[in-house]
Design an enzyme around this catalytic site. Structure first.
Site, PDB file in Angstrom:
ATOM      1  N   CYS A  48      38.885  36.718 -11.536  1.00 33.08           N
ATOM      2  CA  CYS A  48      38.208  35.002 -12.259  1.00 33.08           C
ATOM      3  C   CYS A  48      38.904  34.309 -11.552  1.00 33.08           C
ATOM      4  O   CYS A  48      39.853  34.637 -11.088  1.00 33.08           O
ATOM      5  CB  CYS A  48      38.573  34.863 -14.011  1.00 33.08           C
ATOM      6  N   GLU A  51       0.695  -1.337  -0.107  1.00 31.88           N
ATOM      7  CA  GLU A  51       0.290  -0.050   0.341  1.00 31.88           C
ATOM      8  C   GLU A  51       0.859   1.821  -0.159  1.00 31.88           C
ATOM      9  O   GLU A  51       1.641   0.663   0.502  1.00 31.88           O
ATOM     10  CB  GLU A  51      -1.009  -0.562   1.214  1.00 31.88           C
ATOM     11  N   CYS A  63      40.250  32.009 -21.196  1.00 32.16           N
ATOM     12  CA  CYS A  63      40.211  31.614 -19.694  1.00 32.16           C
ATOM     13  C   CYS A  63      40.241  30.281 -19.863  1.00 32.16           C
ATOM     14  O   CYS A  63      39.349  29.793 -20.943  1.00 32.16           O
ATOM     15  CB  CYS A  63      39.206  32.002 -18.907  1.00 32.16           C
ATOM     16  N   LYS A  96      10.674   3.618   2.112  1.00 27.01           N
ATOM     17  CA  LYS A  96      10.962   4.675   2.149  1.00 27.01           C
ATOM     18  C   LYS A  96      11.094   4.918   0.784  1.00 27.01           C
ATOM     19  O   LYS A  96      12.303   4.457   1.254  1.00 27.01           O
ATOM     20  CB  LYS A  96      10.960   5.602   3.274  1.00 27.01           C
ATOM     21  N   LYS A 153       2.379   4.499   1.609  1.00 24.26           N
ATOM     22  CA  LYS A 153       2.408   5.004   3.194  1.00 24.26           C
ATOM     23  C   LYS A 153       2.033   6.538   2.851  1.00 24.26           C
ATOM     24  O   LYS A 153       2.841   7.308   1.558  1.00 24.26           O
ATOM     25  CB  LYS A 153       3.800   4.849   3.153  1.00 24.26           C
ATOM     26  N   CYS A 212      33.828  36.514 -16.803  1.00 27.11           N
ATOM     27  CA  CYS A 212      34.793  36.588 -17.221  1.00 27.11           C
ATOM     28  C   CYS A 212      35.067  37.475 -18.394  1.00 27.11           C
ATOM     29  O   CYS A 212      34.912  36.155 -19.089  1.00 27.11           O
ATOM     30  CB  CYS A 212      35.753  35.743 -16.793  1.00 27.11           C
ATOM     31  N   TYR A 263      -6.745   2.160   6.296  1.00 26.96           N
ATOM     32  CA  TYR A 263      -6.203   1.435   6.573  1.00 26.96           C
ATOM     33  C   TYR A 263      -5.794  -0.407   6.975  1.00 26.96           C
ATOM     34  O   TYR A 263      -5.145  -1.265   7.178  1.00 26.96           O
ATOM     35  CB  TYR A 263      -4.398   1.554   5.777  1.00 26.96           C
ATOM     36  N   CYS A 288      41.387  32.965 -14.046  1.00 28.42           N
ATOM     37  CA  CYS A 288      42.225  33.397 -15.207  1.00 28.42           C
ATOM     38  C   CYS A 288      42.607  34.811 -14.645  1.00 28.42           C
ATOM     39  O   CYS A 288      44.242  35.247 -14.710  1.00 28.42           O
ATOM     40  CB  CYS A 288      42.392  33.292 -16.317  1.00 28.42           C
ATOM     41  N   ASP A 329       1.226  10.216   3.590  1.00 29.18           N
ATOM     42  CA  ASP A 329       2.406  11.235   4.350  1.00 29.18           C
ATOM     43  C   ASP A 329       1.445  12.226   5.187  1.00 29.18           C
ATOM     44  O   ASP A 329       1.162  13.372   5.025  1.00 29.18           O
ATOM     45  CB  ASP A 329       3.527  12.194   3.646  1.00 29.18           C
TER      46      ASP A 329
HETATM   47  S1  IVH Z   1      -0.265   0.688   8.615  1.00 30.00           S
HETATM   48  C1  IVH Z   1       0.827  -1.870  12.781  1.00 30.00           C
HETATM   49  N1  IVH Z   1      -0.456   1.309   6.264  1.00 30.00           N
HETATM   50  O1  IVH Z   1       2.808   5.100   8.611  1.00 30.00           O
HETATM   51  C2  IVH Z   1       0.575  -1.058  11.054  1.00 30.00           C
HETATM   52  N2  IVH Z   1       0.723   2.990   7.928  1.00 30.00           N
HETATM   53  O2  IVH Z   1       5.302   4.444  11.092  1.00 30.00           O
HETATM   54  C3  IVH Z   1       0.814   0.036  11.500  1.00 30.00           C
HETATM   55  N3  IVH Z   1       1.227   5.023   7.628  1.00 30.00           N
HETATM   56  O3  IVH Z   1       2.296   6.575  11.410  1.00 30.00           O
HETATM   57  C4  IVH Z   1       0.760   1.363   9.954  1.00 30.00           C
HETATM   58  N4  IVH Z   1       0.476   4.655   5.246  1.00 30.00           N
HETATM   59  O4  IVH Z   1       0.347   6.456   9.957  1.00 30.00           O
HETATM   60  C5  IVH Z   1      -0.259   1.765   7.685  1.00 30.00           C
HETATM   61  N5  IVH Z   1      -0.919   2.361   4.234  1.00 30.00           N
HETATM   62  C6  IVH Z   1      -0.702   2.956   5.533  1.00 30.00           C
HETATM   63  C7  IVH Z   1      -0.140   3.282   5.911  1.00 30.00           C
HETATM   64  C8  IVH Z   1       0.582   4.197   7.083  1.00 30.00           C
HETATM   65  C9  IVH Z   1       0.667   5.230   6.177  1.00 30.00           C
HETATM   66  C10 IVH Z   1       1.928   5.324   8.613  1.00 30.00           C
HETATM   67  C11 IVH Z   1       0.964   5.243   9.880  1.00 30.00           C
HETATM   68  C12 IVH Z   1       2.146   5.451  10.807  1.00 30.00           C
HETATM   69  C13 IVH Z   1       3.460   5.178  10.387  1.00 30.00           C
HETATM   70  C14 IVH Z   1       4.481   4.054  10.758  1.00 30.00           C
END
Ligand code: IVH
Length: 640
Positions: free
Chosen positions: A381, A89, A405, A288, A91, A399, A199, A384, A93
């Protein structure tokens, strides 16, 4: 406080170091070490809420190799016969939240806090449209976790209005989301248009017998939650790595920020067997993406001299990893920029890759201590020693010693040898630099006078043998006229303008003789360019080099030579999307038939040649009423 003082990468690096130190010297591990904890402590302005079940953090890595190790270990430790299925999935932010539903109704929501106790922000969460106040099915008690985030366009608009109101500017969408969610006035949260992806789900009584994470995601979607559609069930870690690679590119087109991929074991049975460490589940890990903005220290400020004589400052950095590579230098553009950013040697700065290639300094995050005076632009410069001069209407210093140069000579010759110019494979900056330093080469023409023995004197490594270099130089002698013009390095004349000039004048001789009106008659060529071209060919030093080149047999092919028809004469094409061959190839075909190409669609465009996934150029053509043709129609036009 929603205002981190170091970048994520630095945090992760320090965290790993601490983990390793604690492993090595357990006697020094402190009871409240962050390695035992999750996130920050809950703040006092909201009521505290003790989570029914702890919210864990995730282990993370920046390396595919670590993912393979994690997967191997998982297979070994749990003596699995088959490769366990994974779910990948994005992640997101943003910030983690937990939502509690009783009798299918949203009753309480909280931030993660330290994982055990969070802040009760129910009223604020109620303003988020992606959070259903009632779910579809009849469920007595359930907890849903997910990530609250701010879409990128909302973030940009928010910062614009914050700026207009002299209010706090948020560094990124995550900080903006955190700041917007933790408002005492829920109406402010509502105005900020936050969203959420779910999630994780946990149903207190196991009446539904959901057996895997992917089933849970489907269930959550059915209950009315926003589930990110880009997840994928992967057979093994190789597929997961493929997913990471694809999304590292594709993420740039998303309208929300993602900093990586979360990889989870799909089977709940296996998840339960694996359990948790003090901080994170064993059944999940995060990859990451290479960071795009990182902080580092300016170790020095060097001054470079370019091929135009422009003198530009460059920051020499403590090496850092950014967007997939380690960088050590970043452009500072000009001396005004140094003043504007107030940068001094020793300062800690934030850098990013501009257009993903050349790193650029964004701002100073911490000034060096004890710096007595600001960095001063040079007077002479650095290559030179000639006194530098300003040029009207430009920010750079120049220059003026353009033909002698050493740095300017090197830059001009390196440009001459480069891919879009004479394309001498293997003859790069280092070799040019050596050739200029030992006095063998002063002008591009000198390159063609070098013998194999001369090149041997450079003591090159085997794979760049003198024979190869010699061949690369000699075989570049008859380029297209456009390439030749580009190689000359005439100010303001780049690749595209060189092509226009070549197509207009057809031979080098007629370009050399051209008057200002002839040049100005080219679409897209203004006075600045025309004057620069005339100046170039009026200069006796340049003419000596041109004559020298001619006598050495360095002669461009006239345009007429490679034109196969005039069918497309007077037509301008814009190429977009994926065709059966490269765009360069199609562009060459258009030119060989007398046509022109341009990079953007305007009312002067005759046709847009569109392949698959044509994108915004297609839309623009539609808007301007420019005719769009596909590859077949194009082939019919040229009778091929
Ligand atoms: S699973 C026990 N799925 O990432 C499982 N986390 O350091 C824990 N996060 O702050 C999380 N997208 O909020 C999971 N698709 C995703 C996520 C996700 C973002 C964040 C989560 C947590 C950090 C983990």
């Amino acid at each position: 406080m929603d205002a981190p003082t170091v970048s994520d990468v630095e945090y992760d690096k320090l965290f790993k170091e601490l983990q390793e130190l604690e492993k090595k010297y357990p006697e020094f591990k402190s009871a409240n070490s962050p390695t035992n904890k999750v996130g920050g402590a809950a703040e006092k302005k909201f009521a505290q809420y003790k989570h029914k079940e702890r919210l864990y953090s995730l282990d993370n890595t920046y390396s595919y190799y670590d993912l393979e190790l994690w997967y191997d270990k998982l297979q070994k430790n749990y003596s699995l016969q088959e490769a366990p299925e994974l779910v990948c999935e994005l992640k997101i932010d943003g910030l983690a939240i937990s939502l509690n539903y009783e009798n299918s109704t949203f009753v309480l929501g909280a931030t993660r806090g330290d994982g055990v106790v969070g802040e009760n922000i129910t009223n604020n969460l109620k303003t988020i449209k992606a959070i259903p106040s009632k779910i579809t099915e009849n469920i007595k008690s359930m907890e849903v976790r997910g990530e609250v985030f701010m879409p990128v366009d909302v973030f940009e608009k928010l910062n614009e209005s914050q700026k207009a109101n002299n209010a706090k500017i948020f560094a990124n969408p995550r900080n903006a989301a955190a700041g917007s969610l933790r408002q005492l006035d829920a109406e402010i949260t509502r105005e900020r248009n936050l969203s959420m992806f779910a999630y994780y789900g946990r149903i207190d009584s196991d009446e539904l017998s959901i057996k895997s994470h992917s089933e849970m995601l489907k269930f959550l979607k059915f209950q009315g939650f926003n589930v990110n559609p880009n997840y994928k069930v992967c057979k093994n870690v190789d597929e997961a790595i493929k997913y990471c690679k694809i999304w590292d590119k594709k993420r740039k087109n998303l309208d929300y920020a993602t900093d990586g991929v979360v990889i989870k074991v799909n089977s709940f049975e296996l998840q339960n067997e694996m359990g948790f460490t003090a901080r994170a589940p064993r059944w999940a890990t995060a990859y990451k993406f290479p960071p795009e903005e990182v902080s580092t220290v300016v170790e020095d400020i060097e001054v470079n001299v370019g091929r135009s004589g422009a003198v530009t400052p460059v920051a020499v950095l403590e090496p850092v990893f950014i967007s997939g590579s380690t960088v050590q230098r970043a452009t500072l553009h000009n001396f005004d920029e140094i003043k504007r950013l107030n940068i001094n040697i020793g300062d800690r700065v934030l850098i990013k890759k501009a257009a993903e290639i050349i790193p650029k300094v964004i701002c100073v995050t911490e000034h060096a201590e004890g710096v007595a005076k600001a960095f001063e632009p040079p007077v002479y410069c650095p290559s030179c020693g000639t006194k530098l001069v300003p040029v009207e209407g430009e920010v750079n210093l120049y220059c003026p010693n353009k033909n002698a140069c050493p740095e300017q000579i090197k830059a001009k010759i390196e440009y001459w040898t480069s891919k879009d110019c004479m394309d001498m494979e293997g003859v790069g900056g280092n070799i040019v630099s050596k050739l200029v330093d030992c006095g063998m080469v002063k002008t591009p023409a000198d390159l063609y006078k070098l013998s194999i023995d001369d090149l041997k004197k450079l003591n090159l490594v085997a794979d760049k043998s003198s024979q190869n270099l010699y061949n690369a130089i000699q075989s570049s002698k008859n380029p297209t006229l456009a390439r030749f013009i580009n190689s000359l390095g005439i100010r303001h004349v780049g690749k595209e303008m060189s092509e226009l000039l070549a197509n207009k004048f057809l031979t080098l001789e007629s370009l050399q003789k051209a008057g200002i009106d002839d040049i100005l008659s080219i679409d897209g060529c203004g006075e600045k360019i025309a004057v620069s071209i005339l100046d170039f060919f009026a200069d006796s030093y340049n003419n000596d080099i041109l004559n020298d080149l001619k006598s050495l047999g360095v002669v461009p092919k006239n345009v007429e030579d490679n034109r196969v028809s005039r069918i497309l004469e007077g037509m301008t094409f814009v190429i977009t999307g994926t065709l059966s061959d490269t765009r360069d190839k199609f562009s060459a075909i258009i030119k060989a038939n007398g046509g022109k190409t341009a990079s953007s669609v305007s009312k002067n465009t005759s046709y847009v040649l569109a392949g698959e996934n044509p994108g915004s150029k297609y839309d623009k053509a539609q808007a301007l009423g420019v005719k769009v043709i596909n590859e077949n129609e194009f082939r019919q036009m040229i009778g091929s």
